[in-house]
Design a protein around this motif. Structure first.
Motif, mmCIF file in Angstrom:
data_model
loop_
_atom_site.group_PDB
_atom_site.id
_atom_site.type_symbol
_atom_site.label_atom_id
_atom_site.label_comp_id
_atom_site.label_asym_id
_atom_site.label_seq_id
_atom_site.Cartn_x
_atom_site.Cartn_y
_atom_site.Cartn_z
ATOM 1 N N LYS A 78 0.864 -1.189 0.000
ATOM 2 C CA LYS A 78 0.000 0.000 0.000
ATOM 3 C C LYS A 78 0.900 1.238 0.000
ATOM 4 N N LYS A 79 1.333 1.642 -1.167
ATOM 5 C CA LYS A 79 2.328 2.705 -1.300
ATOM 6 C C LYS A 79 1.780 4.094 -0.987
ATOM 7 N N ILE A 80 0.486 4.305 -1.152
ATOM 8 C CA ILE A 80 -0.108 5.618 -0.873
ATOM 9 C C ILE A 80 0.075 5.996 0.592
ATOM 10 N N ASP A 81 0.037 5.025 1.486
ATOM 11 C CA ASP A 81 0.235 5.318 2.911
ATOM 12 C C ASP A 81 1.652 5.830 3.169
ATOM 13 N N ILE A 82 2.634 5.207 2.550
ATOM 14 C CA ILE A 82 4.029 5.658 2.689
ATOM 15 C C ILE A 82 4.189 7.047 2.088
ATOM 16 N N LEU A 83 3.591 7.273 0.922
ATOM 17 C CA LEU A 83 3.647 8.592 0.280
ATOM 18 C C LEU A 83 3.104 9.657 1.227
ATOM 19 N N ASN A 84 1.952 9.433 1.804
ATOM 20 C CA ASN A 84 1.367 10.417 2.722
ATOM 21 C C ASN A 84 2.208 10.599 3.980
ATOM 22 N N ASN A 85 2.809 9.529 4.479
ATOM 23 C CA ASN A 85 3.701 9.651 5.638
ATOM 24 C C ASN A 85 4.924 10.512 5.312
ATOM 25 N N LEU A 86 5.471 10.351 4.098
ATOM 26 C CA LEU A 86 6.620 11.170 3.683
ATOM 27 C C LEU A 86 6.235 12.641 3.547
ATOM 28 N N LEU A 87 5.061 12.904 2.990
ATOM 29 C CA LEU A 87 4.602 14.293 2.883
ATOM 30 C C LEU A 87 4.490 14.921 4.272
ATOM 31 N N ALA A 88 3.942 14.181 5.223
ATOM 32 C CA ALA A 88 3.811 14.689 6.592
ATOM 33 C C ALA A 88 5.182 14.857 7.248
ATOM 34 N N LYS A 89 6.056 13.878 7.061
ATOM 35 C CA LYS A 89 7.394 13.925 7.666
ATOM 36 C C LYS A 89 8.146 15.178 7.255
ATOM 37 N N TYR A 90 8.061 15.524 5.972
ATOM 38 C CA TYR A 90 8.813 16.669 5.462
ATOM 39 C C TYR A 90 7.981 17.949 5.373
ATOM 40 N N GLY A 91 6.718 17.900 5.751
ATOM 41 C CA GLY A 91 5.866 19.091 5.749
ATOM 42 C C GLY A 91 5.673 19.677 4.365
ATOM 43 N N ILE A 92 5.503 18.813 3.377
ATOM 44 C CA ILE A 92 5.302 19.287 2.005
ATOM 45 C C ILE A 92 3.987 18.743 1.468
ATOM 46 N N ASN A 93 3.560 19.275 0.336
ATOM 47 C CA ASN A 93 2.308 18.786 -0.258
ATOM 48 C C ASN A 93 2.588 18.066 -1.566
ATOM 49 N N LYS A 94 1.543 17.486 -2.125
ATOM 50 C CA LYS A 94 1.696 16.650 -3.315
ATOM 51 C C LYS A 94 2.131 17.424 -4.554
#
Length: 156
Positions: free
Chosen positions: A82-98
């Protein structure tokens, strides 16, 4: 290759992007994959410019472990379904958006993430259905043939 702006994170698959997607299996059961050194150099260039990099792979690979050893600051996720979960975690970790992400993938299990980000990229030899995603950028190079470097050169 289109122009990218305000990119803070590049996320890539491994097999089919850094490799040609082929696995050589030897009679003793060991396996090998080839990586184009231009793509490894592209990681170094990207990090030097202050842009974060992550690999999210559905498989587990010693080649990915070697990349992590060479570049300890990169984020590596292996055996992920489930790669979308990792993608969203990375966005949160670095405080950036899609909008600030380039996402590079090549096959149908990556569709959800490619449709989610603003800057989806695939390789020339990707599955045909991935090449049909709206707004996707397609490299001239095939996976494993410098396609990742092509993206980073266009970015920088």
């Amino acid at each position: 290759m289109k122009e990218f702006s305000d990119i803070k994170l590049v996320i890539s698959d491994f097999d089919g992007i850094f490799t040609d997607g082929k696995l050589t299996v030897y009679s003793d059961g060991s396996c090998s994959k080839q990586i184009d050194y231009k793509d490894i150099m592209a990681i170094a260039i990207l990090l030097k410019k202050g842009i974060k990099f992550a690999v999210i792979s559905g498989e587990t690979s010693a080649a990915i472990d070697i990349l992590k050893q060479k570049f300890p600051e990169i984020d590596v996720f292996q055996n992920i379904r489930k790669k979308i979960d990792i993608l969203n975690n990375l966005l949160a970790k670095y405080g950036i958006n899609k909008e600030n992400v380039i996402y590079i993938r090549d096959d149908i299990n990556d569709r959800e993430c490619l449709e989610y980000v603003k800057n989806p990229v695939t390789v020339n030899n990707a599955h045909f259905s991935i090449k049909e995603i709206t707004n996707i950028c397609i490299t001239k190079a095939d996976g494993g043939q410098g396609a990742f470097r092509e993206v980073i050169d266009a970015l920088l």
